[in-house]
Design a protein around this motif. Sequence first.
Motif, PDB file in Angstrom:
ATOM      1  N   GLU A  26       4.675  -3.629  -3.793  1.00 55.42           N
ATOM      2  CA  GLU A  26       5.564  -2.972  -2.834  1.00 55.42           C
ATOM      3  C   GLU A  26       4.891  -2.896  -1.467  1.00 55.42           C
ATOM      4  N   SER A  55       5.265  -0.465   0.696  1.00 56.62           N
ATOM      5  CA  SER A  55       5.102   0.920   1.127  1.00 56.62           C
ATOM      6  C   SER A  55       4.906   1.842  -0.074  1.00 56.62           C
ATOM      7  N   ASN A  56       4.151   2.913   0.134  1.00 57.55           N
ATOM      8  CA  ASN A  56       3.956   3.894  -0.932  1.00 57.55           C
ATOM      9  C   ASN A  56       5.263   4.614  -1.271  1.00 57.55           C
ATOM     10  N   TRP A  57       6.197   4.673  -0.333  1.00 62.26           N
ATOM     11  CA  TRP A  57       7.486   5.325  -0.588  1.00 62.26           C
ATOM     12  C   TRP A  57       8.242   4.628  -1.719  1.00 62.26           C
ATOM     13  N   ASN A  58       7.975   3.358  -1.925  1.00 62.21           N
ATOM     14  CA  ASN A  58       8.629   2.613  -2.998  1.00 62.21           C
ATOM     15  C   ASN A  58       7.896   2.745  -4.330  1.00 62.21           C
ATOM     16  N   THR A  83      -4.398  -2.051  -3.962  1.00 62.86           N
ATOM     17  CA  THR A  83      -3.855  -2.383  -2.648  1.00 62.86           C
ATOM     18  C   THR A  83      -4.443  -3.700  -2.188  1.00 62.86           C
ATOM     19  N   TYR A 125       0.839  -5.940   3.654  1.00 60.89           N
ATOM     20  CA  TYR A 125       0.272  -4.899   2.804  1.00 60.89           C
ATOM     21  C   TYR A 125       1.074  -4.850   1.511  1.00 60.89           C
TER      22      TYR A 125
END
Length: 126
Positions: free
Chosen positions: A29, A31-34, A52, A63
């Motif tokens: 992903e 983003s960490n939001w995902n 990461t 990223y």
Amino acid sequence: MKTLLVALLVAILCAGKAHAFFCYRCENEPSNWNCMKAVKCAEQDQFCTTITSTSGSGKNAVYQLSKRCTPTCTENFIDTGLTSVSTKCCSHSLCNISGATSVKTSGLLMAVGVLASFFYIFQSLL
């Protein structure tokens, strides 16, 4: 009453350990939001991992973040100049919430910082 307590103690000792180990899970992903989906890990899983990877630089940087349950884990950091991969491990439920690999906060350090702020504020009011 003693019989009831003995029976309760025997029941507790004989009961199998309930496995309720959870980690956040996502694959590649941006983003960490995902990566906020909690999943129950398999019984053999002992760790939550956060992997990461970054490739490129500047505006072209890509990223990717992956999180999962694993039975074993080895922390590492590999940097080849244009790409880097970092693996972080932790061993309690939902401990892999953050996507940051280099940020580690100490509860004690946070408490000292908050207390120091309060002391400063109260000192300036006097």
